[in-house]
Design an enzyme around this catalytic site. Sequence first.
Site, PDB file in Angstrom:
ATOM      1  N   THR A 284       0.958  -1.323  -0.006  1.00 40.99           N
ATOM      2  CA  THR A 284       0.180   0.040  -0.132  1.00 40.99           C
ATOM      3  C   THR A 284       0.901   0.965  -0.067  1.00 40.99           C
ATOM      4  O   THR A 284       2.042   1.307   0.452  1.00 40.99           O
ATOM      5  CB  THR A 284      -0.854   0.127   1.297  1.00 40.99           C
ATOM      6  OG1 THR A 284       0.007   0.406   2.491  1.00 40.99           O
ATOM      7  CG2 THR A 284      -1.727  -1.347   1.565  1.00 40.99           C
ATOM      8  N   ASP A 285       0.381   2.298  -0.015  1.00 37.94           N
ATOM      9  CA  ASP A 285       1.000   3.737   0.089  1.00 37.94           C
ATOM     10  C   ASP A 285       0.941   3.945   1.464  1.00 37.94           C
ATOM     11  O   ASP A 285       0.200   2.961   2.523  1.00 37.94           O
ATOM     12  CB  ASP A 285       0.523   4.769  -0.913  1.00 37.94           C
ATOM     13  CG  ASP A 285       1.801   5.817  -0.881  1.00 37.94           C
ATOM     14  OD1 ASP A 285       2.409   5.979  -0.199  1.00 37.94           O
ATOM     15  OD2 ASP A 285       1.330   7.048  -1.666  1.00 37.94           O
ATOM     16  N   TYR A 286       1.467   4.783   2.112  1.00 40.66           N
ATOM     17  CA  TYR A 286       1.537   5.337   3.536  1.00 40.66           C
ATOM     18  C   TYR A 286       0.062   5.271   4.032  1.00 40.66           C
ATOM     19  O   TYR A 286      -0.778   6.101   3.725  1.00 40.66           O
ATOM     20  CB  TYR A 286       1.976   6.630   3.546  1.00 40.66           C
ATOM     21  CG  TYR A 286       3.021   7.126   4.732  1.00 40.66           C
ATOM     22  CD1 TYR A 286       3.989   6.991   4.736  1.00 40.66           C
ATOM     23  CD2 TYR A 286       2.111   7.500   5.884  1.00 40.66           C
ATOM     24  CE1 TYR A 286       4.742   7.513   5.929  1.00 40.66           C
ATOM     25  CE2 TYR A 286       2.829   7.921   6.921  1.00 40.66           C
ATOM     26  CZ  TYR A 286       4.149   7.954   6.918  1.00 40.66           C
ATOM     27  OH  TYR A 286       4.812   8.333   8.035  1.00 40.66           O
TER      28      TYR A 286
END
Length: 761
Positions: A284-286
């Site tokens: 995932t992104d952050y």
Amino acid sequence: MKRIFWLIPCFLVLFSVHSFAQQNDKSKMDLFINNLMNKMTLDEKIGQLNLPGSGDIVTGQAKSSDIGKKIKAGQVGGLFNIKGVEKIREVQRVAVEESRLKIPLLFGMDVIHGYETTFPIPLALSCSWNLKMIEQTARVAAIEASASGINWTFSPMVDICRDPRWGRIAEGSGEDAYLGSQIAAAMVKGYQGDYSLNSNIMACVKHYALYGAAEAGRDYNTTDMSRIRMFNEYLPPYKAAVDAGVGSVMASFNEVDGIPATGNKFLMTDVLRNQWGFKGFVVTDYTGINEMIDHGMGDLQQVSALALNAGIDMDMVGEGFLLTLKKSLQQGKVKLSQINNACRLILEAKYKLGLFDNPYKYCDLQRSKTEVYTPAHKKFAREAAAESFVLLKNKDGLLPLKKTGKIALIGPLANSKENMPGTWSVATILKNSISVKEGLENAVGNGAQILYAKGSNIEADSNLEKRGTMFGREIGRDNRTEKELLDEALEIASQSDVIIAALGEASEMSGESSSRSHIDMPHTQLKLLKALVKTGKPVVLVLFTGRPLTITWENKNVPAILNVWFGGSEAGNAIADVLFGDVNPSGKLSTTFPQNIGQVPLYYNHKNTGRPLPEGKWFEKFRSNYLDVSNDPLYPFGFGLSYSDFEYSDITVSSKKVKGNATLTASVTVTNKSKTDGKEVVQLYIRDIVGSVTRPVKELKGFKKVTIKAGESQKVSFQITPSDLKFYNYNLKYDWEAGDFNIMIGGNSRDVKSVMINWVK
Ligand code: BGC
């Protein structure tokens, strides 16, 4: 001919030996991972899916606590944005000595355009149209990062963007899917190689998908587009990275078709894995999972299950997987096979990187001393920077300048080191970057006198600059009044023969969470520039920016404009190289510069519409246009001047009637009419005149960067096959349709020679 027949069995033997070896490697890896996974508890498997941030570099909300404890408990698969090889080595030691199964960690980082040796921002690099050079920048970044403990980079960023309000346009390769795809593949190759060396690191293509199409250019905003546009215009660069063997993919923050990418099964499974055959893992992104709560997709347990079910393998920062997957499994909301699969993919990545053989493969303390920020890397950074600059205007050959007389260097970006590297340069050492002032002084020696004045701050209101800063970088502001700064500049200008105005955006006015609703020159600087032009002295605008700017006044009134983006560690030296003609500029825009913000999105490969404006006109009632501005860009895609002067012949084609799988050759002769050797990016565009769906007015289908000596000519040819004519049709079938095609070749997307051909099945 006979010989060729002999070659075929040899080739087949070689091929089967190679695929046998690959198969063998795969079986060895499977065996190793099966054994390991047999020993793993459910908690340890879920632990592998967890990617906390180190806390060194923070771009969002949540932070993990007690990381050390979690590593020992087998609850961490990797760590990111931790800087320093000794620190990393110690964390790896804890993982492989103090956790039960001794599984090594991945160490990720945003090595976006170089590590300590910082290259130009990716948007700038893409303007070099030099794939070999771009690949080499990734290679050097990988050498330095791997010498510093990093084995995984969150790059390349390949989001197509047609809206310069979006600050992250700086991080990608511009507006075009073809150019973007070539660059994506080159970067993956540069970072990963074949994983055999301790300087090959895993790449992560991001942000999948369509992150660059955020509505109104506002970061993290909704995207919504037809599948046909998605497949033809936005997805190709991600696919190109997958085809090039990228090890990992990062999901984007935005929603696509009403479902956040992080929970979007269509994207993560149907397209990425089933259609494109991606074999690596998806991160995932952050806090991408947690953010689905705010997107309105449910509570932490629901959104975590949604992500896993969609095809996400690793959870960056948010710990939704760590906290909820076990419960979801017990409640039948996720399957064990999915957890196993995600865990396996992450272990496979570690295996391919060689971490099970040697967890310290990337922690060689000696390398960190000898392979980072080396003279060779700096030299290359300087060349790369000079090759990424785009000469936008050069009236009466004002540039190149002579290294004599008095040169006034004025502007808030003239004597700034911290603004040189550009956004997302997390490992750069700011004080090492070369400012414009230093670059000019290095270049002129005793030949010319450089007189310097700051002239203004970036903007009178410091907020514009301050709000953008990601990592709390100091903003060097001058406390004098606007008038005091201006007076000093004018005094210096009056003593000079020529003025270099180093103006534009501060480096972090583009990048993440740095969207702008006005993309013009900050006003206090425009005032300064106007005053400098008014002196009547020749003015060269050295323009710093992370996005296209609306610089219509500047284009009309300033005789020379060199767009230098943010050039990295060696920016100042490279700027001097180009200003003084030691390097002839050869960059071409990978992104359209609009005349004003109201024209956005403005891009070269638009559709014709049913009411196109007749050629040569800028307004006609009941046509697709504006009352107050023409449809033209300020500078079109592919545009960039040179100190040379290139002339294109008409196009010759091998045939005007082509059939089936044939290859068509289209050629031009390019002549360098000047007295200066130069490089030219020769660009091939094709228009499919009639289609089962409407087709763009032109699409880039090839380019070649050639060096042509003064006074010489070069024939440049493109081989065109039916695969260059393919597109996704209404049923998303990728195929070509017979008919007429306009073949265009030129030095930018606007000024082209053209010829019509007919291609039948
Ligand atoms: C960015 C990513 C980056 C990640 C990790 C996020 O804020 O969107 O591009 O890779 O942080 O630093």
